[in-house]
Design a protein around this motif. Structure first.
Motif, mmCIF file in Angstrom:
data_model
loop_
_atom_site.group_PDB
_atom_site.id
_atom_site.type_symbol
_atom_site.label_atom_id
_atom_site.label_comp_id
_atom_site.label_asym_id
_atom_site.label_seq_id
_atom_site.Cartn_x
_atom_site.Cartn_y
_atom_site.Cartn_z
ATOM 1 N N ALA A 174 5.269 3.569 5.924
ATOM 2 C CA ALA A 174 6.033 4.852 5.707
ATOM 3 C C ALA A 174 7.524 4.358 4.918
ATOM 4 C CB ALA A 174 6.236 5.333 7.094
ATOM 5 N N ASP A 175 8.031 3.338 5.193
ATOM 6 C CA ASP A 175 9.119 2.993 4.884
ATOM 7 C C ASP A 175 9.117 2.660 3.347
ATOM 8 O OD1 ASP A 175 10.527 3.232 6.940
ATOM 9 O OD2 ASP A 175 10.502 1.198 7.769
ATOM 10 N N ALA A 176 8.086 1.998 3.067
ATOM 11 C CA ALA A 176 7.699 1.709 1.441
ATOM 12 C C ALA A 176 7.476 3.032 0.747
ATOM 13 C CB ALA A 176 6.533 0.739 1.527
ATOM 14 N N ALA A 177 6.750 4.106 1.148
ATOM 15 C CA ALA A 177 6.399 5.406 0.611
ATOM 16 C C ALA A 177 7.918 6.186 0.563
ATOM 17 C CB ALA A 177 5.497 6.067 1.444
ATOM 18 N N ARG A 178 8.665 5.973 1.389
ATOM 19 C CA ARG A 178 9.902 6.705 1.584
ATOM 20 C C ARG A 178 10.883 6.008 0.191
ATOM 21 N NH1 ARG A 178 10.196 6.684 7.151
ATOM 22 N NH2 ARG A 178 9.979 8.849 8.013
ATOM 23 N N GLU A 179 10.754 4.583 0.078
ATOM 24 C CA GLU A 179 11.556 4.085 -0.842
ATOM 25 C C GLU A 179 10.951 4.456 -2.240
ATOM 26 O OE1 GLU A 179 11.608 0.036 0.293
ATOM 27 O OE2 GLU A 179 12.947 0.297 2.066
ATOM 28 N N GLY A 180 9.517 4.586 -2.432
ATOM 29 C CA GLY A 180 8.887 4.917 -3.486
ATOM 30 C C GLY A 180 9.038 6.326 -3.850
ATOM 31 N N VAL B 273 0.819 -1.078 -0.139
ATOM 32 C CA VAL B 273 -0.098 0.099 0.102
ATOM 33 C C VAL B 273 0.816 1.253 0.179
ATOM 34 C CG1 VAL B 273 -1.887 1.368 1.402
ATOM 35 C CG2 VAL B 273 -1.995 -1.324 1.115
ATOM 36 N N GLY B 274 2.066 1.261 0.815
ATOM 37 C CA GLY B 274 3.003 2.446 0.878
ATOM 38 C C GLY B 274 3.695 2.868 -0.680
ATOM 39 N N ALA B 275 4.044 1.515 -1.117
ATOM 40 C CA ALA B 275 4.375 1.787 -2.499
ATOM 41 C C ALA B 275 3.449 2.268 -3.646
ATOM 42 C CB ALA B 275 5.165 0.446 -2.953
ATOM 43 N N ALA B 276 2.319 1.854 -3.417
ATOM 44 C CA ALA B 276 1.235 2.345 -4.311
ATOM 45 C C ALA B 276 0.976 3.909 -4.239
ATOM 46 C CB ALA B 276 -0.050 1.556 -4.152
ATOM 47 N N ILE B 277 0.640 4.279 -2.867
ATOM 48 C CA ILE B 277 0.485 5.663 -2.847
ATOM 49 C C ILE B 277 1.711 6.456 -3.212
ATOM 50 C CG2 ILE B 277 1.257 5.769 -0.250
ATOM 51 C CD1 ILE B 277 -1.615 7.517 -1.638
ATOM 52 N N ALA B 278 2.962 5.875 -2.920
ATOM 53 C CA ALA B 278 4.267 6.791 -3.556
ATOM 54 C C ALA B 278 4.141 6.861 -5.194
ATOM 55 C CB ALA B 278 5.508 6.137 -3.192
ATOM 56 N N GLU B 279 3.827 5.821 -5.950
ATOM 57 C CA GLU B 279 3.587 5.943 -7.288
ATOM 58 C C GLU B 279 2.480 6.849 -7.548
ATOM 59 O OE1 GLU B 279 1.703 2.865 -10.460
ATOM 60 O OE2 GLU B 279 3.130 1.995 -9.073
ATOM 61 N N ARG B 280 1.401 6.711 -6.861
ATOM 62 C CA ARG B 280 0.206 7.774 -7.247
ATOM 63 C C ARG B 280 0.541 9.232 -7.031
ATOM 64 N NH1 ARG B 280 -4.559 3.415 -5.168
ATOM 65 N NH2 ARG B 280 -3.768 1.875 -6.602
ATOM 66 N N ALA B 281 1.242 9.278 -5.909
ATOM 67 C CA ALA B 281 1.559 10.833 -5.608
ATOM 68 C C ALA B 281 2.549 11.268 -6.446
ATOM 69 C CB ALA B 281 2.126 10.589 -4.045
ATOM 70 N N LYS B 282 3.640 10.463 -7.176
ATOM 71 C CA LYS B 282 4.394 11.000 -7.868
ATOM 72 C C LYS B 282 3.723 11.387 -9.497
ATOM 73 C CE LYS B 282 8.022 8.082 -8.062
ATOM 74 N NZ LYS B 282 9.157 7.439 -8.328
#
Length: 119
Positions: A109-115, A76-85
């Motif tokens: 949070a860590d996955a969103a930072r990595e994204g 979910v964190g990786a998905a939100i990072a992709e959608r935010a970008k």
């Protein structure tokens, strides 16, 4: 008098939100909600009062429906990072609400930072 778990949660949530309001600097807010069965996250622009992007463990295309563990939170964190970008957002403030920064919330949070999100 001892406080209930709900009262402690509400205190943590208001303390977190007030601090974000004071120090947020006008950046969008990455708001996390965790339940016993699911985890979801929204990217909220408080100035305009609208949601920019969202992701949840209920989405079938993520392949984690029915799971609520650290791996699901990371997806979910990786998905939100992709959608935010894709929406043009790279800097956010992390709003954990009343949830303790540990386990699933930390994995998200860590996955969103990595994204690619910075907070």
């Amino acid at each position: 008098m001892a406080l209930t778990k709900r009262q402690l949660f509400l205190r943590r949530r208001s303390r977190t939100r007030n601090r974000l309001r004071a120090l947020g600097g006008g950046k969008p807010r990455l708001s996390v909600h965790r339940s016993n069965k699911n985890i979801s996250v929204q990217l909220i622009d408080d100035a305009q009062g609208r949601t920019i992007a969202s992701a949840s463990s209920l989405e079938k295309d993520l392949g984690i429906v029915g799971k609520n563990n650290v791996e699901a939170a990371a997806k979910v964190g990786a998905a939100i990072a992709e959608r935010a970008k894709s929406a043009g957002v790279t800097e956010v403030t992390f709003d954990r609400g009343g949830f303790i920064y540990h386990g699933k919330v930390k994995a998200l949070a860590d996955a969103a930072r990595e994204g690619g999100l910075t907070f």
